[in-house]
Design a protein around this motif. Structure first.
Motif, PDB file in Angstrom:
ATOM      1  N   SER A 229       0.826  -1.211   0.000  1.00  0.00           N
ATOM      2  CA  SER A 229       0.000   0.000   0.000  1.00  0.00           C
ATOM      3  C   SER A 229       0.860   1.260   0.000  1.00  0.00           C
ATOM      4  N   ARG A 230       0.364   2.277  -0.699  1.00  0.00           N
ATOM      5  CA  ARG A 230       0.936   3.618  -0.615  1.00  0.00           C
ATOM      6  C   ARG A 230      -0.007   4.416   0.285  1.00  0.00           C
ATOM      7  N   CYS A 294       2.953   6.571   7.835  1.00  0.00           N
ATOM      8  CA  CYS A 294       2.412   6.669   6.474  1.00  0.00           C
ATOM      9  C   CYS A 294       3.475   7.165   5.501  1.00  0.00           C
ATOM     10  N   ASP A 295       3.086   7.273   4.228  1.00  0.00           N
ATOM     11  CA  ASP A 295       4.042   7.644   3.183  1.00  0.00           C
ATOM     12  C   ASP A 295       3.982   9.111   2.790  1.00  0.00           C
ATOM     13  N   GLY A 317       8.500  13.427   8.812  1.00  0.00           N
ATOM     14  CA  GLY A 317       9.204  12.888   7.654  1.00  0.00           C
ATOM     15  C   GLY A 317       8.313  12.569   6.482  1.00  0.00           C
ATOM     16  N   LEU A 318       7.172  13.242   6.364  1.00  0.00           N
ATOM     17  CA  LEU A 318       6.263  12.974   5.249  1.00  0.00           C
ATOM     18  C   LEU A 318       6.258  14.135   4.265  1.00  0.00           C
ATOM     19  N   PRO A 319       6.432  13.859   2.977  1.00  0.00           N
ATOM     20  CA  PRO A 319       6.159  14.884   1.975  1.00  0.00           C
ATOM     21  C   PRO A 319       4.658  15.157   1.940  1.00  0.00           C
ATOM     22  N   MET A 360      11.059   9.390  -3.207  1.00  0.00           N
ATOM     23  CA  MET A 360      10.331   9.589  -1.961  1.00  0.00           C
ATOM     24  C   MET A 360      11.264   9.651  -0.748  1.00  0.00           C
ATOM     25  N   ASP A 361      12.318   8.869  -0.757  1.00  0.00           N
ATOM     26  CA  ASP A 361      13.243   8.899   0.375  1.00  0.00           C
ATOM     27  C   ASP A 361      13.885  10.278   0.515  1.00  0.00           C
TER      28      ASP A 361
END
Length: 405
Positions: A229-230, A294-295, A317-319, A360-361
């Motif tokens: 999952s994203r 979460c991402d 740490g989330l965009p 994403m990292d």
């Protein structure tokens, strides 16, 4: 009134001018009261701002006596430095209470005898603060936490915008100084003819909201989502202006492997299996843990005054995917997320897809770094304390306070 800034000039006090100006006060002790109706067991950004200020002053400025005056079931002292004024509980809205009597509220403020008052709204507490300030001869600062005219139009119809704007403008014009958390808010206040305004962005507790609190696998198990999952997440009240349905529709458009986690916002709604609704997380550590698991963070309010939860997500740490308007549009850019051209489902879905094809990292590291470098609470409260000192220095009630470079 204290003429601290003019509408067309650069404000004398700005949060980002802090390094150039240090308050040197012979007797720096003073009594600050914060008062607002936007304080409830499940309330969000305003309460977190006040709680952070309370902790910061206790740790960094013990010479400043800080008192909170907020709505409650009875008029009484709840604990040291926290007083409630009796107010009826609203039938909706996360336990908020609506005070009925500015006179009673102002009487409590006068009895507490502050040197300066900060009001977090222009409703009963805000008007009571101005009445108490006039009676005591002390300055009153208003903080603009909501765009009331826009909300009135959204909830009641276009007919409500102009009368609400007139009320909003007249109220903020009465304050000795007004604090705006974003340039967007300052521009709205300028439209209303408010002259004495300075911009002080809010901050974030970077120790509380931290990537290390995340446990992605545990959250996936809890929600029953697949391992690939994203995970998009949003935390906030289920208010119309948050555009929850638009975020849900965007995830449905995207399809697998995208999933949406709603914290507090979708408690009573029924969505597809791609959307998980988590009840309001009252413990800040639990909220920080879910977000960090979460991402990416998704936000769809293009009229947001600031967007404190966006900073919290970045610190975790989330965009962030959000609109290119309002306070949120000032907080994010391509370096820490993806701006959407609108808040309709198609625009949000397009921005989410564009985000996830990037590194994403690297974006997560950049989001965390941005929160650390630009948005500490130290920056916010040091700037506000300088503002209080300047206003007190112009106050005939007490000896002038000195400012030195």
């Amino acid at each position: 009134m204290f003429d601290v800034a003019t509408p067309k000039a650069e404000p004398l006090l700005r949060a980002d001018a802090g390094a150039a100006l240090t308050a040197s006060v012979a007797d720096s002790s003073f009594h600050l009261i914060d008062t607002t109706m936007m304080y409830a067991p499940r309330s969000g950004g305003v309460k977190r701002y006040l709680s952070a200020k309370r902790a910061w002053l206790a740790a960094r400025r013990p010479d400043v006596r800080h008192t909170l005056v907020v709505p409650g079931a009875a008029t009484r002292a709840e604990e040291a430095g926290l007083y409630t004024v009796s107010a009826a509980k609203l039938p909706f809205g996360d336990g908020y209470r609506m005070p009925a009597s500015p006179t009673k509220w102002a009487a409590v403020l006068r009895l507490l005898d502050p040197d300066i008052i900060e009001a977090g709204d222009v409703f009963v507490p805000g008007h009571a603060a101005m009445d108490a300030g006039e009676a005591l001869g002390v300055p009153v600062v208003g903080v603009c936490h909501t765009d009331a005219p826009t909300l009135a139009a959204l909830h009641l119809g276009d007919w409500a915008e102009q009368p609400t704007f007139n009320f909003w403008a007249q109220a903020y014009q009465r304050f000795d100084h007004v604090v705006a958390p974003s340039r967007h808010t300052a521009a709205r206040l300028a439209e209303a003819g408010v002259q004495r305004v300075s911009v002080h962005p809010l901050g974030v507790d970077t120790a509380l909201f931290h990537p290390s609190r995340g446990d992605r696998q545990a959250l996936l198990r809890r929600l029953g989502f697949p391992a690939d999952s994203r995970l998009l997440v949003f935390a906030g009240r289920p208010a119309r202006e948050k555009n929850i349905d638009s975020m849900v529709a965007a995830v449905e458009l995207l399809g697998d492997p995208y999933r949406l986690v709603l914290i507090g916002a979708g408690k009573d709604a029924r969505y597809s299996s791609r959307v998980a609704c988590i009840d309001f997380e009252r413990a800040p550590e639990r909220l920080a843990g879910v977000i960090a698991s979460c991402d990416a963070f998704l936000h769809a309010n293009e009229n947001e005054i600031f967007g404190l939860v966006v900073l919290e997500a970045m610190a975790a740490g989330l965009p962030v995917v959000g609109p290119n308007k309002g306070g949120v549009g000032e907080l994010i850019d391509d370096g820490v997320g993806q701006l959407a051209t609108g808040v309709d489902p198609a625009s949000l879905a397009e921005a989410v897809e564009a985000l996830f094809v990037r590194d994403m990292d690297a974006l997560k590291l950049a989001a965390r770094r941005r929160a650390e470098m630009r948005h500490s609470w130290d920056h916010t409260f040091e700037g506000l304390t300088r503002l209080y000192v300047q206003l007190l220095g112009r106050n005939p009630r007490r000896a002038p306070l000195k400012l030195s470079a």
